[in-house]
Design an enzyme around this catalytic site. Structure first.
Site, PDB file in Angstrom:
ATOM      1  N   CYS A 192       0.835  -1.204   0.000  1.00 27.66           N
ATOM      2  CA  CYS A 192       0.000   0.000   0.000  1.00 27.66           C
ATOM      3  C   CYS A 192       0.874   1.260   0.000  1.00 27.66           C
ATOM      4  CB  CYS A 192      -0.937   0.002   1.214  1.00 27.66           C
ATOM      5  SG  CYS A 192      -1.990   1.471   1.280  1.00 27.66           S
ATOM      6  N   CYS A 216      -0.429   4.126   2.186  1.00 30.82           N
ATOM      7  CA  CYS A 216      -0.198   3.931   3.630  1.00 30.82           C
ATOM      8  C   CYS A 216       1.268   4.160   3.988  1.00 30.82           C
ATOM      9  CB  CYS A 216      -0.544   2.498   4.053  1.00 30.82           C
ATOM     10  SG  CYS A 216      -2.028   1.829   3.326  1.00 30.82           S
ATOM     11  N   ASP A 217       2.179   3.634   3.189  1.00 34.47           N
ATOM     12  CA  ASP A 217       3.581   3.548   3.611  1.00 34.47           C
ATOM     13  C   ASP A 217       4.559   4.416   2.820  1.00 34.47           C
ATOM     14  OD1 ASP A 217       2.777   1.695   5.515  1.00 34.47           O
ATOM     15  OD2 ASP A 217       3.041   0.005   4.157  1.00 34.47           O
TER      16      ASP A 217
END
Ligand code: NDP
Length: 326
Positions: free
Chosen positions: A141, A144-145
């Site tokens: 992701c 997200c990261d």
């Protein structure tokens, strides 16, 4: 032999942000929900480390800690959280009908409403070096990261819309992005390909696959292989993003609920209603586009409100029926 153990108002299947948010709203509305957590209690967020983009956590929070907070919040209002897998369902097609779910192939629960929030599972390549470094630089992701790789060199695998979108997202944050596409063309839409091709610090390698992710505790590099020539090449990277698709966790609903060609549950309009009255779907199981904890939580709230309204309508029509026959 299986036996019917109980009749409940609201059954929640799955324990990610969608399921817990549905549980918070459903229990506050006195639907006395019972949640079955599934095989991975807490869902996909328990496999990530820091969550930095969920509103309300100014310093960020560990994925597993956030899921425990959500569980406590749901339990505070009376949700009963149980370990267990729903292994089979029997849905009534009638409005006001009773739905059945079999737990761990052994006992049946009867429910007036069902909220499905079983999520989706990111696909990985399956290489041992990739699996070893999940959470240590290998992620599925970018939204997200990606932030953790600011001004660093990263790579992304995949040639679909997700990979193209995430590659351009990463290019905004990172120093350089190398995109590995296994064919000689991308599957992504022409518009997305155009964006990729017009991003300066994004290099696309066609006919290229991952041979090995290099690193002991964290990712240090990547060995790529050209699948036409067999030629191998190493590059230094600190993050590897896998964007080769997701699989919605809907196998047990096949033949029971409407789904699209890739298995995502279809909901009606802006609601969480499925094609079966009293059965609602929230979170990644019905969303292949946004797939964020916060969007999943939003649809979990909607599912609980849809369930509450559905029960109120059934009650009203039953009362009207009684008045007519009285
Ligand atoms: P897709 O299934 O569309 O694409 C997966 C990509 O990964 C393909 O390029 C595929 O290659 C590649 N791939 C699969 N397995 C491997 C492997 N083992 N090694 C290397 N590459 C691999 O998934 P997406 O997640 O991209 O998209 C899913 C759906 O969601 C699509 O319908 C998409 O259009 C939609 N979507 C829409 C968005 C938007 O409109 N903004 C954003 C994101 C997704 P190959 O082509 O060779 O099979």
């Amino acid at each position: 032999m299986s036996e019917t153990i109980e009749r409940i108002k609201c059954l929640i299947i799955g324990s990610g942000p969608a399921g817990y948010t549905a549980a918070i709203y459903a229990s506050r509305a006195d639907l006395k929900p019972i949640m079955y957590t599934g095989m991975e209690p807490g869902g996909q967020l328990t496999t990530t480390t820091e969550v930095d983009n969920f509103p309300g956590y100014p310093e960020g929070i560990d994925g597993p800690a956030m899921m425990m907070d959500l569980q406590k919040q749901a339990e505070r209002f009376g949700t009963e959280v149980r370990m267990g897998m729903v292994t089979e369902v029997e849905f009534s097609k009638e409005a006001g009908g009773i739905h059945k779910a079999c737990i761990d192939n052994s006992k049946w629960v009867e429910a007036e409403t069902v909220i499905i929030s079983t999520g989706a599972t990111a696909k990985y390549l399956g290489l041992p070096s990739e699996q070893k470094l999940r959470g240590g630089g290998v992620s599925a992701c970018a939204v997200c990261d990606g932030f953790f790789y600011k001004n660093q060199d990263v790579a992304i695998v995949g040639g679909g819309d997700t990979a193209a979108e995430e590659a351009t997202y990463l290019a905004n944050i990172c120093k350089k992005v190398t995109m590995l596409v296994r064919k000689d063309e991308m599957r992504a839409s022409k518009a997305m390909q155009h964006r990729v091709n017009n991003t300066k610090n994004l290099e696309v390698r066609y006919n290229t696959e991952v041979d090995e992710v290099i690193g002991d505790q964290v990712v240090d590099g990547l060995r790529m292989v050209n699948n036409k020539t067999g030629e191998k090449e190493e590059i230094a990277i600190t993050g590897l993003f896998i964007a080769i698709g997701h699989k919605p966790n809907t196998d047990i609903f096949k033949g029971h609920l409407d789904m699209d060609e890739t298995g995502y549950l279809i909901t009606q309009g802006k609601s969480t209603k499925t094609n079966i009255p009293g059965v609602f779907a929230s979170g990644d199981v019905q969303d292949k586009e946004y797939r964020q904890a916060i969007t999943a939580a939003g649809t979990g709230c909607m599912a609980a409100m849809d369930a509450e309204r559905y029960l109120a309508e059934i009650e009203t029509s039953e009362e009207e029926q009684k008045e007519v026959t009285a």
